[in-house]
Design an enzyme around this catalytic site. Structure first.
Site, PDB file in Angstrom:
ATOM      1  N   ASP A   1     -19.463  -0.804  15.431  1.00  0.00           N
ATOM      2  CA  ASP A   1     -20.639  -1.464  15.965  1.00  0.00           C
ATOM      3  C   ASP A   1     -21.321  -0.448  16.895  1.00  0.00           C
ATOM      4  O   ASP A   1     -20.659   0.465  17.403  1.00  0.00           O
ATOM      5  CB  ASP A   1     -20.177  -2.697  16.744  1.00  0.00           C
ATOM      6  CG  ASP A   1     -21.288  -3.331  17.513  1.00  0.00           C
ATOM      7  OD1 ASP A   1     -22.303  -3.660  16.906  1.00  0.00           O
ATOM      8  OD2 ASP A   1     -21.141  -3.476  18.749  1.00  0.00           O
TER       9      ASP A   1
ATOM     10  N   ASP B   1     -24.250  -1.156  19.573  1.00  0.00           N
ATOM     11  CA  ASP B   1     -24.560  -1.669  20.912  1.00  0.00           C
ATOM     12  C   ASP B   1     -23.310  -2.298  21.549  1.00  0.00           C
ATOM     13  O   ASP B   1     -22.757  -3.262  21.025  1.00  0.00           O
ATOM     14  CB  ASP B   1     -25.663  -2.731  20.725  1.00  0.00           C
ATOM     15  CG  ASP B   1     -25.902  -3.574  21.938  1.00  0.00           C
ATOM     16  OD1 ASP B   1     -26.442  -3.038  22.907  1.00  0.00           O
ATOM     17  OD2 ASP B   1     -25.546  -4.768  21.916  1.00  0.00           O
TER      18      ASP B   1
HETATM   19  P1  B16 Z   1     -32.628  -5.084  17.751  1.00  0.00           P
HETATM   20  P2  B16 Z   1     -25.019  -4.394  17.462  1.00  0.00           P
HETATM   21  C1  B16 Z   1     -27.108  -5.921  18.137  1.00  0.00           C
HETATM   22  O1  B16 Z   1     -26.530  -4.638  17.992  1.00  0.00           O
HETATM   23  C2  B16 Z   1     -27.090  -6.336  19.598  1.00  0.00           C
HETATM   24  O2  B16 Z   1     -25.762  -6.527  20.061  1.00  0.00           O
HETATM   25  C3  B16 Z   1     -27.834  -7.633  19.763  1.00  0.00           C
HETATM   26  O3  B16 Z   1     -27.838  -8.021  21.124  1.00  0.00           O
HETATM   27  C4  B16 Z   1     -29.268  -7.438  19.249  1.00  0.00           C
HETATM   28  O4  B16 Z   1     -30.000  -8.649  19.351  1.00  0.00           O
HETATM   29  C5  B16 Z   1     -29.207  -6.975  17.790  1.00  0.00           C
HETATM   30  O5  B16 Z   1     -28.448  -5.782  17.699  1.00  0.00           O
HETATM   31  C6  B16 Z   1     -30.585  -6.700  17.230  1.00  0.00           C
HETATM   32  O6  B16 Z   1     -31.120  -5.592  17.916  1.00  0.00           O
HETATM   33  O7  B16 Z   1     -33.495  -6.011  18.525  1.00  0.00           O
HETATM   34  O8  B16 Z   1     -32.573  -3.683  18.312  1.00  0.00           O
HETATM   35  O9  B16 Z   1     -32.938  -5.087  16.267  1.00  0.00           O
HETATM   36  O10 B16 Z   1     -24.125  -4.923  18.541  1.00  0.00           O
HETATM   37  O11 B16 Z   1     -24.883  -5.126  16.143  1.00  0.00           O
HETATM   38  O12 B16 Z   1     -24.961  -2.898  17.337  1.00  0.00           O
HETATM   39 MG    MG Z   2     -22.290  -4.886  19.711  1.00  0.00          MG
END
Ligand code: B16
Ligand code: MG
Length: 219
Positions: free
Chosen positions: A9, A11
């Site tokens: 993952d 984020d």
């Molecule tokens: P974006 P991951 C996710 O990343 C985040 O944890 C989540 O909080 C966010 O809403 C989602 O990506 C979408 O992100 O707005 O940048 O498209 O944890 O799956 O790496």
């Molecule tokens: Mg994450």
């Protein structure tokens, strides 16, 4: 069966953009007078931008919002978030993460990213991580975000790996559920590790080396 690939993952695992998501959502919520706190923010981990807004709107009691108004809100949040991302550099990736990735790679494991974020490629470029992975599966390539397994299945397919040979590393409960639903092994890091729901709980990112390398000689 032995693990041959690790799907990370982004984020909250490779980088701490989770803080930037929080600040950007908090700014939007404040502006609209919607209550928002760290506990609500935990539920946004791993889920899409649009679903995140729906979770935040559980505390909204104004007039019904049109799809256009909601789009305006997610666009605004993303613009704030991107301002934080713009300032990211290779210093935003810890030495521990870099060393661990390098050792896993040197041991013969395939490495991929599996992120719900549509900003994945931008973040990987800003932090100098873009060339570290054999495959990237992200929010721009899928229809359903975590806890749906699609993003991890795609990562496995891009690597040419069977699900049972993949280990998913995740900070989100939704991400651990997605990894399991994909038929992959799971390692929880950070927030997700507090629930003991994965095959492995990582206290430190480098604990991956103990799980994946120290028990097997890959030559
Ligand atoms: P974006 P991951 C996710 O990343 C985040 O944890 C989540 O909080 C966010 O809403 C989602 O990506 C979408 O992100 O707005 O940048 O498209 O944890 O799956 O790496
Ligand atoms: Mg994450």
């Amino acid at each position: 069966m032995e693990v041959e690939a690790v799907i990370f993952d982004l984020d909250g695992v490779l980088v701490h953009t989770d803080r930037f998501h929080y600040l950007a959502w908090a700014e939007l919520a404040d502006e609209k007078g919607i209550y928002f706190d760290e506990n609500i923010n935990q539920r946004l981990r791993g889920v899409s931008r649009e679903q995140s807004l729906e979770i935040i709107l559980e505390r909204y009691d104004g007039p019904e919002l049109s799809p256009e108004e909601k789009k305006e809100m997610t666009d605004k949040k993303n613009a704030t978030y991107r301002k934080f991302l713009e300032r990211m550099t290779s210093d935003d990736v810890s030495q521990e993460v870099r060393d661990t990735l390098q050792k896993l790679k040197a041991s013969g494991l395939k490495l991929a990213v599996g992120s719900s974020s549509k900003n994945t490629k931008f973040i990987l470029e800003k932090t100098g991580l873009a060339d570290e992975f054999d495959a990237v599966s992200d929010g721009t390539m899928i229809k359903r975000t975590k806890p749906d397994p699609e993003v991890f299945r795609l990562a496995g397919n891009l690597l040419g790996m069977k699900p049972e040979k993949c280990l998913v590393v995740e900070d989100a409960v939704a991400g651990i559920e997605a990894g399991k639903a994909a038929g992959m092994k799971t390692a929880a890091y950070g927030e997700a590790a507090t629930g003991h729901i994965a095959d492995y709980d990582l206290e430190h990112f480098s604990d991956l080396l103990k799980i994946l390398i120290n028990h097997a000689d890959r030559g």
